[in-house]
Design a protein around this motif. Structure first.
Motif, PDB file in Angstrom:
ATOM      1  N   CYS A  97       0.863  -1.186   0.000  1.00 23.10           N
ATOM      2  CA  CYS A  97       0.000   0.000   0.000  1.00 23.10           C
ATOM      3  C   CYS A  97       0.893   1.227   0.000  1.00 23.10           C
ATOM      4  CB  CYS A  97      -0.901   0.018   1.240  1.00 23.10           C
ATOM      5  SG  CYS A  97      -1.697   1.640   1.449  1.00 23.10           S
ATOM      6  N   HIS A  99      -0.385   4.329  -0.125  1.00 28.36           N
ATOM      7  CA  HIS A  99      -1.234   5.472   0.234  1.00 28.36           C
ATOM      8  C   HIS A  99      -0.952   5.991   1.639  1.00 28.36           C
ATOM      9  CE1 HIS A  99      -3.668   2.779  -2.511  1.00 28.36           C
ATOM     10  NE2 HIS A  99      -3.487   3.872  -3.233  1.00 28.36           N
ATOM     11  N   CYS A 112      -7.847   4.749   1.839  1.00 27.40           N
ATOM     12  CA  CYS A 112      -7.826   3.566   0.983  1.00 27.40           C
ATOM     13  C   CYS A 112      -8.188   2.373   1.854  1.00 27.40           C
ATOM     14  CB  CYS A 112      -6.448   3.378   0.350  1.00 27.40           C
ATOM     15  SG  CYS A 112      -5.186   2.867   1.533  1.00 27.40           S
ATOM     16  N   CYS A 114      -6.596  -0.551   1.513  1.00 24.28           N
ATOM     17  CA  CYS A 114      -5.479  -1.496   1.562  1.00 24.28           C
ATOM     18  C   CYS A 114      -4.468  -1.176   2.652  1.00 24.28           C
ATOM     19  CB  CYS A 114      -4.803  -1.634   0.193  1.00 24.28           C
ATOM     20  SG  CYS A 114      -4.375  -0.125  -0.659  1.00 24.28           S
TER      21      CYS A 114
HETATM   22 ZN   LIG Z   1      -3.632   1.719   0.263  1.00 23.83          ZN
END
Ligand SMILES: [Zn+2]
Ligand SMILES: [Mg+2]
Length: 191
Positions: A97, A99, A112, A114
Motif C-alpha cells: 500500500c 497510500h 484507501c 489497503c
Molecule cells: Zn492503500
C-alpha cells in the motif's frame, strides 16, 4: 485449502534505517540500506518447506508523504526480490500500500482500504489462494499488523519492536523476539 503466513516487512524481515538528518527511523529508501535480520532467510525457508504460502503485506506511505520517490520505494522492493530469488524463497503475493490518509502527493493521498489495519489485501489473498484462515498467521511489529491479522481471522504473532514497542497496545496471540521464534511457534501450533 492452503495455509499461509502473512508478514509485515519493515521491522520483521529487515531493520529500519536510521536517518541522522531527521533523527528518525524509516524504511530503507535505497537498495544498499536493505538489511535483513539474522535468521530471517532460514526462517522463511523453514515455513516454505512446511507448506506455508508466504505473503508480504506492507504499508509504504513515504512517497505519499513526500519523503521518498516512488522509484526509491520500487528499487527497494526489487532489492528484496533479488535477495528472495537468490535464496529460492518464493512469495505467493507481495502487497504494497503506497497510500497515506494525510499524504501530500494527491494521487496517493486520502482513504484507501489497503492500508493496514485495513485487511483488503489479506482478504484478497485468502480468496485468490484458497487460504484456510484458521491455520494461517499474521506476523508484524505494530498494532496495525495485529489488528489486520485478527480482523482477517488469522492467528497473530508480534515481533517485539526496536522502534515502536512503547506504542503497541494490542494483544497478539504470541509476542516473540524475532522471526525465528515466530516460525517455531507456527510449527508447534500447526493445525
Ligand atoms: Zn492503500
Ligand atoms: Mg513493521
Amino acid at each position: 485449502m492452503s495455509k499461509a503466513v502473512f508478514l509485515d516487512r519493515d521491522g520483521v524481515l529487515n531493520e529500519m534505517y536510521f536517518n541522522k538528518e531527521t533523527n528518525e527511523f524509516h524504511p530503507p529508501f535505497e537498495a544498499a540500506d536493505v538489511k535483513l535480520y539474522d535468521g530471517v532467510l532460514e526462517s522463511l525457508k523453514v515455513l516454505q518447506k512446511n507448506d506455508y504460502l508466504l505473503f508480504i503485506v506492507t504499508n509504504q506511505p513515504d512517497h505519499a508523504k513526500g519523503k521518498a520517490s516512488l522509484d526509491d520505494l520500487m528499487n527497494v522492493r526489487e532489492e528484496f526480490q533479488r535477495i528472495f530469488n537468490e535464496n529460492n524463497i518464493r512469495f505467493s503475493g507481495q502487497y504494497y500500500c503506497f497510500h497515506h490518509p494525510e499524504g501530500i502527493v494527491p494521487e496517493f493521498s486520502g482513504h484507501c482500504d489497503c492500508r493496514k489495519p485495513g485487511n483488503y489485501f489479506v482478504m484478497e489473498a485468502i480468496k485468490d489462494f484458497d487460504v484456510d484462515a484458521r491455520s494461517s498467521w499474521f506476523i508484524g511489529d505494530r498494532d496495525k499488523d495485529i489488528i489486520c491479522g485478527t480482523n482477517s481471522g488469522l492467528r497473530t504473532i508480534r515481533i517485539r519492536s526496536n522502534y515502536y514497542e512503547y506504542k503497541n497496545k494490542t494483544d497478539a496471540d504470541f509476542v516473540v523476539k524475532d522471526l525465528k521464534e515466530a516460525s517455531e511457534i507456527i510449527l508447534k501450533n500447526n493445525l
